[in-house]
Design an enzyme around this catalytic site. Structure first.
Site, PDB file in Angstrom:
ATOM      1  N   TYR A 139      14.991  29.549  29.528  1.00 21.79           N
ATOM      2  CA  TYR A 139      15.953  28.572  28.986  1.00 21.79           C
ATOM      3  C   TYR A 139      15.251  27.255  28.659  1.00 21.79           C
ATOM      4  O   TYR A 139      15.336  26.747  27.541  1.00 21.79           O
ATOM      5  CB  TYR A 139      17.096  28.330  29.984  1.00 21.79           C
TER       6      TYR A 139
ATOM      7  N   THR B  56      17.830  18.870  27.467  1.00 28.30           N
ATOM      8  CA  THR B  56      17.926  18.874  28.925  1.00 28.30           C
ATOM      9  C   THR B  56      16.673  18.262  29.570  1.00 28.30           C
ATOM     10  O   THR B  56      15.588  18.295  28.993  1.00 28.30           O
ATOM     11  CB  THR B  56      18.088  20.334  29.410  1.00 28.30           C
ATOM     12  N   ASP B  57      16.849  17.779  30.809  1.00 30.86           N
ATOM     13  CA  ASP B  57      15.693  17.276  31.557  1.00 30.86           C
ATOM     14  C   ASP B  57      14.801  18.425  32.039  1.00 30.86           C
ATOM     15  O   ASP B  57      13.676  18.199  32.477  1.00 30.86           O
ATOM     16  CB  ASP B  57      16.135  16.418  32.757  1.00 30.86           C
ATOM     17  N   GLU B  58      15.310  19.675  31.931  1.00 33.88           N
ATOM     18  CA  GLU B  58      14.530  20.819  32.433  1.00 33.88           C
ATOM     19  C   GLU B  58      13.262  21.060  31.609  1.00 33.88           C
ATOM     20  O   GLU B  58      12.367  21.781  32.054  1.00 33.88           O
ATOM     21  CB  GLU B  58      15.406  22.076  32.478  1.00 33.88           C
TER      22      GLU B  58
HETATM   23  P1  NAD Z   1      27.842  25.875  27.095  1.00 31.04           P
HETATM   24  O1  NAD Z   1      27.154  27.171  27.340  1.00 31.04           O
HETATM   25  O2  NAD Z   1      29.024  25.524  27.905  1.00 31.04           O
HETATM   26  O3  NAD Z   1      28.282  25.792  25.563  1.00 31.04           O
HETATM   27  C1  NAD Z   1      27.467  26.228  24.514  1.00 31.04           C
HETATM   28  C2  NAD Z   1      28.342  26.438  23.276  1.00 31.04           C
HETATM   29  O4  NAD Z   1      27.491  26.868  22.208  1.00 31.04           O
HETATM   30  C3  NAD Z   1      29.415  27.514  23.467  1.00 31.04           C
HETATM   31  O5  NAD Z   1      30.662  27.042  23.003  1.00 31.04           O
HETATM   32  C4  NAD Z   1      28.922  28.655  22.597  1.00 31.04           C
HETATM   33  O6  NAD Z   1      29.978  29.437  22.026  1.00 31.04           O
HETATM   34  C5  NAD Z   1      28.134  27.931  21.525  1.00 31.04           C
HETATM   35  N1  NAD Z   1      27.107  28.782  20.913  1.00 31.04           N
HETATM   36  C6  NAD Z   1      26.208  29.584  21.542  1.00 31.04           C
HETATM   37  N2  NAD Z   1      25.458  30.230  20.636  1.00 31.04           N
HETATM   38  C7  NAD Z   1      25.874  29.812  19.412  1.00 31.04           C
HETATM   39  C8  NAD Z   1      25.479  30.104  18.081  1.00 31.04           C
HETATM   40  N3  NAD Z   1      24.487  30.978  17.827  1.00 31.04           N
HETATM   41  N4  NAD Z   1      26.114  29.495  17.062  1.00 31.04           N
HETATM   42  C9  NAD Z   1      27.133  28.619  17.294  1.00 31.04           C
HETATM   43  N5  NAD Z   1      27.552  28.311  18.533  1.00 31.04           N
HETATM   44  C10 NAD Z   1      26.937  28.900  19.576  1.00 31.04           C
HETATM   45  O7  NAD Z   1      26.711  24.774  27.223  1.00 31.04           O
HETATM   46  P2  NAD Z   1      26.819  23.252  27.718  1.00 31.04           P
HETATM   47  O8  NAD Z   1      26.598  23.214  29.167  1.00 31.04           O
HETATM   48  O9  NAD Z   1      28.029  22.631  27.131  1.00 31.04           O
HETATM   49  O10 NAD Z   1      25.515  22.636  27.025  1.00 31.04           O
HETATM   50  C11 NAD Z   1      25.585  22.094  25.704  1.00 31.04           C
HETATM   51  C12 NAD Z   1      24.206  21.582  25.326  1.00 31.04           C
HETATM   52  O11 NAD Z   1      23.806  20.584  26.264  1.00 31.04           O
HETATM   53  C13 NAD Z   1      23.136  22.670  25.373  1.00 31.04           C
HETATM   54  O12 NAD Z   1      22.274  22.471  24.290  1.00 31.04           O
HETATM   55  C14 NAD Z   1      22.422  22.439  26.699  1.00 31.04           C
HETATM   56  O13 NAD Z   1      21.082  22.835  26.602  1.00 31.04           O
HETATM   57  C15 NAD Z   1      22.540  20.932  26.836  1.00 31.04           C
HETATM   58  N6  NAD Z   1      22.548  20.416  28.224  1.00 31.04           N
HETATM   59  C16 NAD Z   1      23.431  20.921  29.152  1.00 31.04           C
HETATM   60  C17 NAD Z   1      23.448  20.365  30.439  1.00 31.04           C
HETATM   61  C18 NAD Z   1      24.434  20.832  31.486  1.00 31.04           C
HETATM   62  O14 NAD Z   1      24.366  20.373  32.639  1.00 31.04           O
HETATM   63  N7  NAD Z   1      25.368  21.712  31.164  1.00 31.04           N
HETATM   64  C19 NAD Z   1      22.577  19.330  30.765  1.00 31.04           C
HETATM   65  C20 NAD Z   1      21.698  18.848  29.785  1.00 31.04           C
HETATM   66  C21 NAD Z   1      21.713  19.385  28.524  1.00 31.04           C
END
Ligand code: NAD
Length: 344
Positions: free
Chosen positions: A162, A136-138
């Site tokens: 986070y 993430t950009d955070e």
């Molecule tokens: P999300 O919370 O929707 O999905 C996360 C998934 O990971 C879920 O399906 C969950 O069941 C699974 N998970 C959690 N703990 C786990 C474990 N211990 N073992 C196996 N699976 C596990 O998150 P998202 O928004 O889809 O984000 C996905 C990735 O992208 C993350 O790494 C997040 O940091 C990154 N990200 C998200 C955004 C955003 O805007 N949502 C932006 C930049 C980066």
């Protein structure tokens, strides 16, 4: 070349779009999706529907399990001969990280290190098998309103538990790349929007409140700025970086689409009203807003400079914001109808 890619977190918001896109685009690869199916996931978003049959595509194997479970991850490597990893599994909600930080350390840091250890064990040092970390950009902290956007060389300065956990996991990925000569890439992306996001996040909250006619809660004065990217554009960036990114490199991914939260909410309100009015803008749009106590340590502004990705690889954000938001509104309206049918 044939690959067997382990996709972690594939039943989450972004992971589900990665799984659906990759399994369609690369029918000759094999995909092993590992997801713990936490509250944030929805397995139905990645299941394949053909007529009355709901199942998995031929090239996809799903495993419910934990990225922290060394025996399980080892077993998946043995069973499937994993050649690459796209790692998305994480605890992802900033508000939850303020209440319960430990699970963010366990999953995001320890889970990532566990995957790196097993990959190193199987692939050996100096292997060309790729480990791509979705981040993430955070991790960069926040910006003043007049500061230049984050570049790949912006120092890490995370503000929330986070973002601290994501920063730590980025450091481990980079350190394993350097120390053990592993083939690692990282993408640091801005806020995503689109279908499949859990209802706890800002955009689903706004759409659900508009549908129910309730007030939309806005943190502080709503002046915090985010750069919104269509989730499908994030997926094409991951595809490009995973296949063509340079080992050891980080790529920033952003939508060039900065908005304050209050601007975002107003835009969604206007688009929602237009959509409900058959695509014609009504004369007046009422958007009920309620200002609530600000999030602790709330970052003021995130903005991403994705020039490095755009000039070195073949990627641009493509989706028009209005089109993407209407698609998102339709998705949540449909979800509401489904929920209504199961709880009449
Ligand atoms: P999300 O919370 O929707 O999905 C996360 C998934 O990971 C879920 O399906 C969950 O069941 C699974 N998970 C959690 N703990 C786990 C474990 N211990 N073992 C196996 N699976 C596990 O998150 P998202 O928004 O889809 O984000 C996905 C990735 O992208 C993350 O790494 C997040 O940091 C990154 N990200 C998200 C955004 C955003 O805007 N949502 C932006 C930049 C980066």
């Amino acid at each position: 070349m044939k690959k067997t890619i382990l996709i972690t977190g594939g039943a989450g918001f972004i992971g589900s779009h990665v799984v659906n896109y990759f399994t369609d685009k690369y029918p000759n690869y094999k995909f092993v999706v590992l997801d713990l199916l936490t509250y944030a996931s929805n397995i139905h978003n990645i299941m394949h529907v053909e007529g009355n049959r709901v199942g998995w595509k031929e090239n996809t194997f799903f495993c419910k399990g934990d990225i922290r479970d060394t025996d399980l991850v080892t077993h998946l490597f043995e069973l499937h001969d994993i050649t690459d990893i796209i790692h998305l599994a994480a605890e992802s909600h900033v508000d939850n990280s303020i209440l319960t930080p430990n699970i963010f350390v366990d999953t995001n840091v320890m889970g990532t290190v566990n995957l790196l250890n097993v990959a190193k064990e199987f692939w050996g040092e100096g292997s060309n098998k790729r480990f791509h970390h979705v981040s993430t950009d955070e991790v960069y902290g926040d910006l003043e309103l007049d500061e230049a956007p984050f570049s790949e060389s912006t120092p890490y300065d995370p503000s929330s538990p986070y973002s601290a956990s994501k920063a730590a996991s980025d450091h481990f990925v980079r350190a394993y790349g350097r120390t053990y000569n592993m083939n690692v890439t990282i993408s640091n992306c801005s806020n995503n929007y689109g279908p499949h996001q859990h209802k706890e996040k800002l955009i689903p909250v706004v759409i659900n409140k508009l549908m129910s006619g309730e007030k939309i809660p806005v943190y502080g004065k709503g002046v915090n700025v985010r750069d919104w990217l269509w989730v499908g554009d994030h997926v094409t960036a991951i595809d490009e970086i995973f296949h063509h990114g340079k080992s050891g490199h980080t790529y920033n991914v952003g939508g060039d689409n900065e908005m304050t939260n209050i601007e975002l909410i107003k835009q969604i309100g206007v688009l929602y009203a237009k959509y409900k009015n058959g695509g014609v803008m009504p004369n007046e749009v009422d958007i009920p807003i309620e200002f609530v106590t600000d999030r602790k340590g709330h970052d003021l502004r995130y903005a991403i400079n994705s020039n490095y990705l755009q000039t070195n690889l073949n990627w641009r954000p493509e989706k028009n914001f209005e089109e993407g938001m209407i698609e998102t509104i339709k998705y949540y309206e449909n979800q509401r109808a489904i929920a209504g049918r199961s709880n009449p």
